[in-house]
Design a protein around this motif. Structure first.
Motif, PDB file in Angstrom:
ATOM      1  N   ILE A   1     -14.640 -44.561  16.935  1.00 14.09           N
ATOM      2  CA  ILE A   1     -15.869 -43.879  16.544  1.00 14.09           C
ATOM      3  C   ILE A   1     -16.691 -44.747  15.583  1.00 14.09           C
ATOM      4  N   ALA A   2     -16.040 -45.414  14.650  1.00 15.30           N
ATOM      5  CA  ALA A   2     -16.783 -46.238  13.691  1.00 15.30           C
ATOM      6  C   ALA A   2     -17.493 -47.394  14.390  1.00 15.30           C
TER       7      ALA A   2
ATOM      8  N   LEU B   1     -14.379 -34.777  15.046  1.00 19.31           N
ATOM      9  CA  LEU B   1     -14.800 -35.730  16.066  1.00 19.31           C
ATOM     10  C   LEU B   1     -15.310 -35.001  17.308  1.00 19.31           C
TER      11      LEU B   1
ATOM     12  N   PHE C   1     -20.769 -46.928  16.359  1.00 20.90           N
ATOM     13  CA  PHE C   1     -22.025 -46.775  15.616  1.00 20.90           C
ATOM     14  C   PHE C   1     -22.776 -48.102  15.459  1.00 20.90           C
TER      15      PHE C   1
ATOM     16  N   GLN D   1     -25.542 -42.368  11.282  1.00 19.39           N
ATOM     17  CA  GLN D   1     -24.824 -43.463  11.918  1.00 19.39           C
ATOM     18  C   GLN D   1     -25.449 -44.817  11.594  1.00 19.39           C
TER      19      GLN D   1
ATOM     20  N   ALA E   1     -17.657 -42.034   9.609  1.00 18.62           N
ATOM     21  CA  ALA E   1     -16.515 -42.323  10.468  1.00 18.62           C
ATOM     22  C   ALA E   1     -15.194 -42.005   9.791  1.00 18.62           C
TER      23      ALA E   1
ATOM     24  N   ASN F   1     -12.761 -39.977  12.122  1.00 17.25           N
ATOM     25  CA  ASN F   1     -11.554 -40.661  12.566  1.00 17.25           C
ATOM     26  C   ASN F   1     -10.293 -39.944  12.100  1.00 17.25           C
TER      27      ASN F   1
ATOM     28  N   TYR G   1     -12.016 -41.623  22.426  1.00 21.20           N
ATOM     29  CA  TYR G   1     -12.445 -41.999  21.073  1.00 21.20           C
ATOM     30  C   TYR G   1     -11.283 -41.899  20.090  1.00 21.20           C
TER      31      TYR G   1
ATOM     32  N   GLN H   1      -9.519 -45.075  18.265  1.00 15.66           N
ATOM     33  CA  GLN H   1     -10.121 -45.101  16.927  1.00 15.66           C
ATOM     34  C   GLN H   1     -11.426 -45.917  16.928  1.00 15.66           C
TER      35      GLN H   1
ATOM     36  N   PRO I   1     -22.533 -45.332   8.174  1.00  7.98           N
ATOM     37  CA  PRO I   1     -21.591 -45.254   9.302  1.00  7.98           C
ATOM     38  C   PRO I   1     -20.132 -45.136   8.878  1.00  7.98           C
ATOM     39  N   ASP I   2     -19.716 -45.887   7.891  1.00  7.71           N
ATOM     40  CA  ASP I   2     -18.297 -45.865   7.529  1.00  7.71           C
ATOM     41  C   ASP I   2     -17.906 -44.560   6.846  1.00  7.71           C
TER      42      ASP I   2
END
Length: 369
Positions: A288-289, A244, A292, A226, A234, A238, A282, A286, A230-231
């Protein structure tokens, strides 16, 4: 700075798409010689099946029974659940979550404190709070929380509580605004800075930090990902609700008090309904990203010793956290107790016990009768 009412209303197409994706989950069996973790293929299959038939509208209605606001605070917007007491002059309590939980996991505590004005905040980038357009540092969060409580909601004084990544934020608010924070409630007691950990010769302190360092190696994979990719992470989470759900629930399992080692035992402390509520929030937002953010913005704040009255209730995962450190850092330590039950998510796992302790502490401070 303004506030406006808010109610959760997840669009039906979002829920329909979620159920369709869950129905098409491609499950994997557990790996041979897999390292221990808080998730297994069997438990994930159970959770996914339950999520497919989960009555979100009933849960959404329950969430909306808690008055919610969107508050404009110093250039950003914060989503909060604001439960006002009918008791005149009730003390205010700020409650902050960490990762991976949301505000929803802490509402049970708020329900048990009708003699308090309870403010449960969604951190920037979580659920219905948009992300900051700047680094999400502990210093920035502390100032946002203080501004929310004083300038926006109008409280001259308040109690503060934080968990996980907001434990330091709560300490920092108390250290920098002692004129406003009349009491600090702690379940994640202050850790020495790394150089002081390395230098300590106290055997109890040495043993605690050595144990935490040894345990952390086995659990830190999530934080490294994370904080560094992170991206990329995610993108998968996502797009896959099962992925998830596995990512979030693994940490709820590993960090809650589940002594028998069965992942499903987490539900003794955090019910399946509550787990699926977290996952749905989450998924629907959207977020989750953006959740982080604090992992890659990074860095712990330098926090001066806290001078305000403090009650420390050490949660089970840090059961051996030394009292000596707490007494050096919290200069007006009124309570030091090791919780007999409850892990990392203390107010979510044992809300009755924590509500009782918060009330007793507030009574000793003369804030409630």
């Amino acid at each position: 700075m303004t506030v406006r009412p808010f109610a959760i209303d997840v669009p039906q197409p979002v829920l329909d798409d979620l159920r369709d994706r869950l129905a098409r989950t491609r499950f994997l069996d557990d790996s041979a010689r897999r390292p221990a973790s808080g998730m297994t293929s069997a438990y994930l299959r159970e959770l996914v099946a339950s999520w497919q038939t989960f009555d979100w509208r009933a849960r959404e209605a329950w969430l909306n029974e808690h008055p919610q606001l969107l508050a404009d605070v110093d250039g950003t917007t914060l989503h909060i659940a604001h439960q006002r007491s009918t008791t005149p002059g009730a003390p205010a309590l700020l409650v902050m979550h960490g990762w991976p939980h949301t505000f929803a996991l802490q509402l049970d505590l708020a329900d048990l404190l009708p003699d308090f004005d309870v403010v449960v905040v969604s951190l920037p980038g979580f659920a219905f709070s948009p992300p900051l357009d700047e680094p999400i540092t502990e210093q920035r969060l502390a100032e946002l929380m203080h501004t929310l409580m004083t300038d926006v909601l109008g409280y001259s004084t308040y109690l503060s509580y934080g968990e996980d990544l907001t434990a330091n934020v709560s300490d920092l608010v108390a250290a920098t605004h002692p004129e406003a924070v009349v009491g600090l409630v702690v379940t994640h007691a202050h850790f020495l800075p790394q150089d002081e950990r390395d230098a300590t010769t106290d055997p109890t302190e040495r043993a605690f930090y050595d144990r935490m360092a040894a345990d952390w190696y086995q659990q830190a994979g999530y934080a490294h990902l994370q904080g560094t990719r992170p991206d990329t992470l995610a993108a998968g989470l996502n797009d896959s609700p099962a992925g998830l759900l596995a990512w979030l629930t693994e940490k709820l399992v590993e960090w809650s008090e589940t002594p028998d080692g069965d992942p499903a035992a987490v539900e003794k402390r955090i019910s399946r309904e509550r787990i699926l509520t977290e996952a749905t929030l989450y998924w629907a937002t959207q977020s989750i990203a953006t959740s982080f953010g604090s992992y890659f913005d990074g860095g712990d704040a330098e926090i001066p010793p806290v001078e305000v009255p403090t009650a420390v209730f050490v949660q089970k995962h840090e059961h051996d956290n030394p009292e000596s450190v707490a007494r050096r850092f919290y200069r007006d330590l009124r309570v030091f107790e090791r919780l007999p039950e409850g892990g990392h998510f203390a107010v979510g796992e044992v809300p009755d016990a924590m509500a009782q302790r918060v009330r007793t502490f507030a009574r000793e401070l003369g804030l409630v009768p």
